[in-house]
Design a protein around this motif. Structure first.
Motif, PDB file in Angstrom:
ATOM      1  N   ALA A  57      53.906  40.085  27.222  1.00 27.35           N
ATOM      2  CA  ALA A  57      52.938  39.213  26.581  1.00 27.35           C
ATOM      3  C   ALA A  57      51.621  39.258  27.339  1.00 27.35           C
ATOM      4  CB  ALA A  57      53.465  37.784  26.518  1.00 27.35           C
ATOM      5  N   LYS A  58      50.537  39.531  26.626  1.00 30.50           N
ATOM      6  CA  LYS A  58      49.200  39.558  27.222  1.00 30.50           C
ATOM      7  C   LYS A  58      48.680  38.121  27.217  1.00 30.50           C
ATOM      8  CE  LYS A  58      44.983  42.279  26.944  1.00 30.50           C
ATOM      9  NZ  LYS A  58      43.873  41.404  26.853  1.00 30.50           N
ATOM     10  N   ILE A  59      48.574  37.532  28.384  1.00 35.25           N
ATOM     11  CA  ILE A  59      48.259  36.104  28.490  1.00 35.25           C
ATOM     12  C   ILE A  59      46.809  35.842  28.896  1.00 35.25           C
ATOM     13  CG2 ILE A  59      50.649  35.456  28.929  1.00 35.25           C
ATOM     14  CD1 ILE A  59      49.976  35.307  31.904  1.00 35.25           C
ATOM     15  N   ASP A  60      45.969  36.872  28.846  1.00 31.19           N
ATOM     16  CA  ASP A  60      44.573  36.729  29.272  1.00 31.19           C
ATOM     17  C   ASP A  60      43.818  35.662  28.477  1.00 31.19           C
ATOM     18  OD1 ASP A  60      45.225  38.839  30.884  1.00 31.19           O
ATOM     19  OD2 ASP A  60      44.057  40.324  29.794  1.00 31.19           O
ATOM     20  N   GLU A  61      44.034  35.620  27.157  1.00 35.76           N
ATOM     21  CA  GLU A  61      43.245  34.714  26.331  1.00 35.76           C
ATOM     22  C   GLU A  61      43.538  33.243  26.645  1.00 35.76           C
ATOM     23  OE1 GLU A  61      41.889  33.851  21.756  1.00 35.76           O
ATOM     24  OE2 GLU A  61      43.113  35.614  22.164  1.00 35.76           O
ATOM     25  N   ILE A  62      44.811  32.889  26.800  1.00 34.10           N
ATOM     26  CA  ILE A  62      45.110  31.486  27.117  1.00 34.10           C
ATOM     27  C   ILE A  62      44.658  31.141  28.537  1.00 34.10           C
ATOM     28  CG2 ILE A  62      47.503  31.781  27.894  1.00 34.10           C
ATOM     29  CD1 ILE A  62      48.031  29.100  26.307  1.00 34.10           C
ATOM     30  N   ALA A  63      44.716  32.116  29.432  1.00 36.71           N
ATOM     31  CA  ALA A  63      44.229  31.883  30.796  1.00 36.71           C
ATOM     32  C   ALA A  63      42.725  31.623  30.780  1.00 36.71           C
ATOM     33  CB  ALA A  63      44.557  33.077  31.681  1.00 36.71           C
ATOM     34  N   GLU A  64      41.988  32.412  29.992  1.00 35.36           N
ATOM     35  CA  GLU A  64      40.531  32.236  29.909  1.00 35.36           C
ATOM     36  C   GLU A  64      40.156  30.956  29.163  1.00 35.36           C
ATOM     37  OE1 GLU A  64      39.128  35.833  28.097  1.00 35.36           O
ATOM     38  OE2 GLU A  64      39.843  37.065  29.768  1.00 35.36           O
ATOM     39  N   THR A  65      40.889  30.633  28.103  1.00 30.73           N
ATOM     40  CA  THR A  65      40.552  29.479  27.267  1.00 30.73           C
ATOM     41  C   THR A  65      40.929  28.163  27.915  1.00 30.73           C
ATOM     42  OG1 THR A  65      40.891  30.834  25.280  1.00 30.73           O
ATOM     43  CG2 THR A  65      40.852  28.445  24.978  1.00 30.73           C
ATOM     44  N   LEU A  66      42.133  28.087  28.474  1.00 32.51           N
ATOM     45  CA  LEU A  66      42.635  26.816  28.997  1.00 32.51           C
ATOM     46  C   LEU A  66      42.922  26.823  30.494  1.00 32.51           C
ATOM     47  CD1 LEU A  66      45.140  25.853  26.163  1.00 32.51           C
ATOM     48  CD2 LEU A  66      42.806  25.039  26.499  1.00 32.51           C
ATOM     49  N   GLY A  67      42.797  27.989  31.117  1.00 29.05           N
ATOM     50  CA  GLY A  67      43.133  28.076  32.536  1.00 29.05           C
ATOM     51  C   GLY A  67      44.635  28.069  32.782  1.00 29.05           C
ATOM     52  N   TRP A  68      45.415  28.333  31.716  1.00 29.64           N
ATOM     53  CA  TRP A  68      46.875  28.322  31.840  1.00 29.64           C
ATOM     54  C   TRP A  68      47.368  29.586  32.512  1.00 29.64           C
ATOM     55  CZ3 TRP A  68      50.881  31.458  30.357  1.00 29.64           C
ATOM     56  CH2 TRP A  68      52.168  30.919  30.471  1.00 29.64           C
ATOM     57  N   LYS A  69      48.373  29.426  33.360  1.00 26.47           N
ATOM     58  CA  LYS A  69      49.060  30.579  33.932  1.00 26.47           C
ATOM     59  C   LYS A  69      50.504  30.171  34.204  1.00 26.47           C
ATOM     60  CE  LYS A  69      47.742  29.688  38.698  1.00 26.47           C
ATOM     61  NZ  LYS A  69      47.178  30.216  39.912  1.00 26.47           N
ATOM     62  N   PRO A  70      51.411  31.135  34.262  1.00 23.19           N
ATOM     63  CA  PRO A  70      52.818  30.807  34.529  1.00 23.19           C
ATOM     64  C   PRO A  70      52.969  30.155  35.899  1.00 23.19           C
ATOM     65  CG  PRO A  70      52.571  33.120  33.874  1.00 23.19           C
ATOM     66  CD  PRO A  70      51.207  32.569  34.074  1.00 23.19           C
ATOM     67  N   LYS A  71      53.845  29.151  35.958  1.00 30.05           N
ATOM     68  CA  LYS A  71      54.101  28.463  37.220  1.00 30.05           C
ATOM     69  C   LYS A  71      55.457  28.839  37.809  1.00 30.05           C
ATOM     70  CE  LYS A  71      51.380  24.413  36.009  1.00 30.05           C
ATOM     71  NZ  LYS A  71      51.422  22.975  35.718  1.00 30.05           N
ATOM     72  N   ILE A  72      56.313  29.433  36.995  1.00 30.50           N
ATOM     73  CA  ILE A  72      57.677  29.746  37.418  1.00 30.50           C
ATOM     74  C   ILE A  72      57.867  31.261  37.338  1.00 30.50           C
ATOM     75  CG2 ILE A  72      60.129  29.440  36.871  1.00 30.50           C
ATOM     76  CD1 ILE A  72      59.325  26.702  35.697  1.00 30.50           C
ATOM     77  N   ASN A  73      58.324  31.880  38.433  1.00 31.59           N
ATOM     78  CA  ASN A  73      58.541  33.325  38.407  1.00 31.59           C
ATOM     79  C   ASN A  73      59.850  33.656  37.694  1.00 31.59           C
ATOM     80  OD1 ASN A  73      60.743  33.188  40.236  1.00 31.59           O
ATOM     81  ND2 ASN A  73      59.392  33.431  41.993  1.00 31.59           N
ATOM     82  N   LYS A  74      60.051  34.933  37.435  1.00 31.91           N
ATOM     83  CA  LYS A  74      61.214  35.350  36.637  1.00 31.91           C
ATOM     84  C   LYS A  74      62.536  34.960  37.285  1.00 31.91           C
ATOM     85  CE  LYS A  74      60.797  39.990  38.476  1.00 31.91           C
ATOM     86  NZ  LYS A  74      60.198  41.271  38.204  1.00 31.91           N
ATOM     87  N   GLU A  75      62.656  35.106  38.590  1.00 32.28           N
ATOM     88  CA  GLU A  75      63.913  34.784  39.257  1.00 32.28           C
ATOM     89  C   GLU A  75      64.252  33.297  39.097  1.00 32.28           C
ATOM     90  OE1 GLU A  75      61.419  36.492  40.824  1.00 32.28           O
ATOM     91  OE2 GLU A  75      62.330  38.468  41.156  1.00 32.28           O
ATOM     92  N   LYS A  76      63.281  32.438  39.372  1.00 33.26           N
ATOM     93  CA  LYS A  76      63.509  31.005  39.253  1.00 33.26           C
ATOM     94  C   LYS A  76      63.776  30.632  37.793  1.00 33.26           C
ATOM     95  CE  LYS A  76      61.716  26.457  40.330  1.00 33.26           C
ATOM     96  NZ  LYS A  76      60.614  25.664  40.838  1.00 33.26           N
ATOM     97  N   GLY A  77      63.033  31.236  36.856  1.00 33.79           N
ATOM     98  CA  GLY A  77      63.219  30.941  35.443  1.00 33.79           C
ATOM     99  C   GLY A  77      64.609  31.316  34.952  1.00 33.79           C
ATOM    100  N   ILE A  78      65.103  32.471  35.373  1.00 33.32           N
ATOM    101  CA  ILE A  78      66.454  32.898  34.968  1.00 33.32           C
ATOM    102  C   ILE A  78      67.497  31.963  35.571  1.00 33.32           C
ATOM    103  CG2 ILE A  78      68.178  34.747  35.107  1.00 33.32           C
ATOM    104  CD1 ILE A  78      65.731  36.724  35.121  1.00 33.32           C
ATOM    105  N   LYS A  79      67.317  31.600  36.842  1.00 39.97           N
ATOM    106  CA  LYS A  79      68.255  30.668  37.485  1.00 39.97           C
ATOM    107  C   LYS A  79      68.256  29.311  36.775  1.00 39.97           C
ATOM    108  CE  LYS A  79      68.064  32.758  42.063  1.00 39.97           C
ATOM    109  NZ  LYS A  79      67.729  32.587  43.481  1.00 39.97           N
ATOM    110  N   MET A  80      67.079  28.843  36.366  1.00 40.96           N
ATOM    111  CA  MET A  80      66.987  27.576  35.644  1.00 40.96           C
ATOM    112  C   MET A  80      67.720  27.668  34.303  1.00 40.96           C
ATOM    113  SD  MET A  80      63.015  26.554  36.496  1.00 40.96           S
ATOM    114  CE  MET A  80      62.952  25.192  35.338  1.00 40.96           C
ATOM    115  N   MET A  81      67.608  28.821  33.635  1.00 43.63           N
ATOM    116  CA  MET A  81      68.294  28.997  32.361  1.00 43.63           C
ATOM    117  C   MET A  81      69.812  29.009  32.563  1.00 43.63           C
ATOM    118  SD  MET A  81      68.003  31.926  29.435  1.00 43.63           S
ATOM    119  CE  MET A  81      66.372  31.451  28.945  1.00 43.63           C
TER     120      MET A  81
END
Length: 90
Positions: A57-81
């Protein structure tokens, strides 16, 4: 928040982990095997014309528009799931 409504009205955004959180199916299988302690048996099937070789997923537009960026890395996200799935089944 409601204060950003004019910035996002009529737009759509890709949401994902970005390139730094990309993972292949084989990497995911290996991670899951190590995390849950079981061997996952899988077979490789022939490539289908409709299969994507890579999707990130190309997340440049939401980062530029709202300053959003992922807070959880893949390892932590998979463990949470995994934790969520375990709790869901209990």
């Amino acid at each position: 928040s409601i204060k950003n409504i004019d910035k996002v009205k009529g737009k759509y955004f890709n949401i994902g982990g970005g390139i730094e959180n990309s993972i292949s199916i084989l990497e995911l299988i290996e991670f899951l095997e190590n995390e849950i302690g079981i061997k996952i048996n899988w077979i490789s099937l022939p490539w289908r014309n409709s299969d994507q070789k890579v999707f990130i997923a190309k997340i440049d537009e939401i980062a530029e528009t709202l300053g959003w960026k992922p807070k959880i890395n893949k390892e932590k996200g998979i463990k949470m799931m995994i934790d969520w799935l375990i709790k869901k089944d209990n």
